[in-house]
Motif scaffolding. Structure first.
Motif, PDB file in Angstrom:
ATOM      1  N   PHE A  80       0.828  -1.205   0.000  1.00  8.84           N
ATOM      2  CA  PHE A  80       0.000   0.000   0.000  1.00  8.84           C
ATOM      3  C   PHE A  80       0.864   1.256   0.000  1.00  8.84           C
ATOM      4  CE2 PHE A  80      -2.158   3.424   2.308  1.00  8.84           C
ATOM      5  CZ  PHE A  80      -3.247   3.613   1.463  1.00  8.84           C
ATOM      6  N   ASN A  84       0.516   4.012  -2.852  1.00 11.96           N
ATOM      7  CA  ASN A  84       0.090   5.339  -2.435  1.00 11.96           C
ATOM      8  C   ASN A  84       1.132   6.403  -2.774  1.00 11.96           C
ATOM      9  OD1 ASN A  84      -1.908   6.974  -1.161  1.00 11.96           O
ATOM     10  ND2 ASN A  84      -0.633   7.105   0.660  1.00 11.96           N
ATOM     11  N   ALA A  98      -5.606   1.656  -2.988  1.00 13.96           N
ATOM     12  CA  ALA A  98      -6.264   0.556  -2.283  1.00 13.96           C
ATOM     13  C   ALA A  98      -6.572  -0.592  -3.237  1.00 13.96           C
ATOM     14  CB  ALA A  98      -7.539   1.053  -1.612  1.00 13.96           C
ATOM     15  N   MET A 123      -6.006  -0.157   4.636  1.00 16.94           N
ATOM     16  CA  MET A 123      -6.488   0.757   3.606  1.00 16.94           C
ATOM     17  C   MET A 123      -7.731   1.538   4.017  1.00 16.94           C
ATOM     18  SD  MET A 123      -5.832  -1.464   0.134  1.00 16.94           S
ATOM     19  CE  MET A 123      -6.842  -2.838   0.677  1.00 16.94           C
ATOM     20  N   SER A 137     -15.686   3.148   1.588  1.00 17.93           N
ATOM     21  CA  SER A 137     -14.394   2.484   1.780  1.00 17.93           C
ATOM     22  C   SER A 137     -14.588   0.984   1.934  1.00 17.93           C
ATOM     23  CB  SER A 137     -13.678   3.052   3.004  1.00 17.93           C
ATOM     24  OG  SER A 137     -13.453   4.435   2.869  1.00 17.93           O
ATOM     25  N   ILE A 141     -13.285  -1.881  -0.902  1.00 15.76           N
ATOM     26  CA  ILE A 141     -12.358  -2.941  -0.517  1.00 15.76           C
ATOM     27  C   ILE A 141     -13.012  -4.311  -0.692  1.00 15.76           C
ATOM     28  CG2 ILE A 141     -10.975  -3.910   1.344  1.00 15.76           C
ATOM     29  CD1 ILE A 141     -10.027  -1.207   0.101  1.00 15.76           C
TER      30      ILE A 141
END
Length: 424
Positions: A80, A84, A98, A123, A137, A141
């Motif tokens: 991640f 990112n 993510a 994440m 979120s 995911i």
């Protein structure tokens, strides 16, 4: 009559909350006792023993163990951070990172729930921090976790290969582009949501920071290369690749990253054993159920039923997609693959599809069941991590579900997407 009783008994067992493996066994036993369809009770114990007696299926426990080791060994955090650092600064960048992390971890674990559990805790809080809602979120995911059973090494693809005799190496290669397409549409969804909701990006990373993050994650990034490169380079079989993945993961987690203590190792091995035993029991129970379906000529019955509706290949493929969507909502993927593969391969072969393409199609569409209740394992895990109500997460994931269904149709009607790499 026998098939009707078998299916009704299974549905009743599921409706009463009986675990899928016990439901499969109970319905099979009921039919054997009542109708004795050319088999004896001894077939139960024989099939339970021999269903998992296969060298290729030994890859399943090792890939499960490798995924758990990577999740506990710090690899998901490093993946991640790398993603990112590269895209976090753009609108929706954290959402993009993510999904990318989930895709990379999918290429390690081969499991949707394992992907959501391993990376969701990292994440989801980061997405919330930059402005994404908790419900979105969790939905993103959970949807990204469906890629875990598509991108190789996919555990359901291993099971499909064992059940149908299809090359597991070809199945792995054929699933790469469909898995990437699933990731791309979810990335598009994350960007669109960020722009319509005013979600900001993170501070732009310098190239030094990006290179540093990449260096820290290089071990995990190389694992898919080692696995797939070894398989297609003729160095080892998919089963041997699973063992290599375990050893590689242990070296990273214990010696390189040093994030796993002896106690963590013991807990990881125990969890892997429990998960494997549950899956293998489902495979064995589904094999008994599938044996009865074969004895009762279920493939021929399904072919006749579908062709009585229409002989148009397009209509048949659409009906199969609908059937798989419905099965995915209440049946565990491994069980669904074991039962449906011997039935649907002849059906879709008559419609002009290649067996490798059929395998990818079945796994892609069944993967959507991870985000649809009452099964919806990915959704429940993500909602728990995000601390939101499951009902809110279900509503939030609907756009993502629609996008993934569109991908399923593309995979179904564009065979080149699956067989392009196999034939090259």
């Amino acid at each position: 009559m026998t098939l009707t009783v078998l299916l009704i008994a299974l549905l009743v067992a599921i409706a009463f909350g009986l675990p899928i493996a016990y439901g499969l066994l109970a319905s099979s036993l009921l039919v054997i006792v009542l109708f004795a369809p050319g088999v004896s009770l001894g077939m139960l114990t024989q099939t339970l023993t021999t269903a998992n007696d296969s060298f290729p299926i030994m890859a399943v426990p090792f890939f499960i163990l490798a995924g758990l080791i990577m999740g506990r060994g710090g690899i998901s955090k490093r993946l991640f951070d790398t993603a990112n650092s590269l895209v976090g600064h753009v609108p929706g960048g954290v959402g993009i990172a993510a999904v990318l992390t989930a895709m990379f971890f999918s290429a390690i674990s081969g499991s949707g729930p394992a992907t959501v559990a391993a990376v969701g805790g990292i994440m989801i809080p980061e997405m919330v921090r930059v402005g994404y809602s908790r419900t979105f979120s969790a939905a993103l995911i959970a949807a990204a976790g469906t890629i875990g059973v598509v991108i190789p090494p996919s555990i359901p693809l291993v099971v499909f290969g064992v059940v149908t005799g299809t090359s597991i190496g070809d199945l792995f290669l054929a699933a790469v582009l469909p898995g990437i397409l699933m990731g791309l549409v979810l990335i598009g969804w994350a960007i669109w949501h960020a722009r319509t909701s005013g979600v900001r990006g993170t501070a732009r990373s310098t190239w030094r920071e990006r290179l540093s993050a990449l260096n820290r994650a290089k071990g995990g990034l190389l694992l898919p290369v080692v696995i797939l490169g070894g398989i297609y380079g003729g160095i080892f079989t998919p089963t041997e690749a699973a063992v290599v993945a375990v050893v590689y993961g242990l070296v990273l987690a214990v010696l390189v990253y040093r994030e796993m203590r002896p106690r963590d190792l013991l807990e990881t091995f125990v969890n892997a054993a429990l998960t494997t035993s549950a899956l293998m029991f489902i495979v064995a129970a589904a094999a008994i159920f599938g044996r009865i379906l074969t004895i009762e000529n279920a493939p021929e019955v399904v072919v006749a039923a579908l062709t009585s509706i229409s002989e148009n290949p397009v209509v048949i493929v659409l009906l199969v997609n609908l059937l798989l969507l419905l099965l995915g909502t209440f049946m565990e993927t491994i069980a669904a693959v074991t039962i449906t593969a011997p039935i649907l391969v002849p059906v879709l072969t008559l419609a002009g599809l290649d067996p490798v393409h059929i395998g990818v199609l079945i796994i892609v569409v069944l993967s959507f069941g991870f985000i649809t209740p009452p099964l919806g394992v990915n959704l429940f895990i993500a909602a728990g991590v995000a601390k939101v109500r499951t009902g809110e997460a279900i509503v939030a994931v609907l756009p993502g579900f629609g996008l993934l269904v569109a991908v399923g149709l593309i995979v179904s009607f564009v065979p080149a997407l699956s067989i392009f790499l196999v034939g090259s």
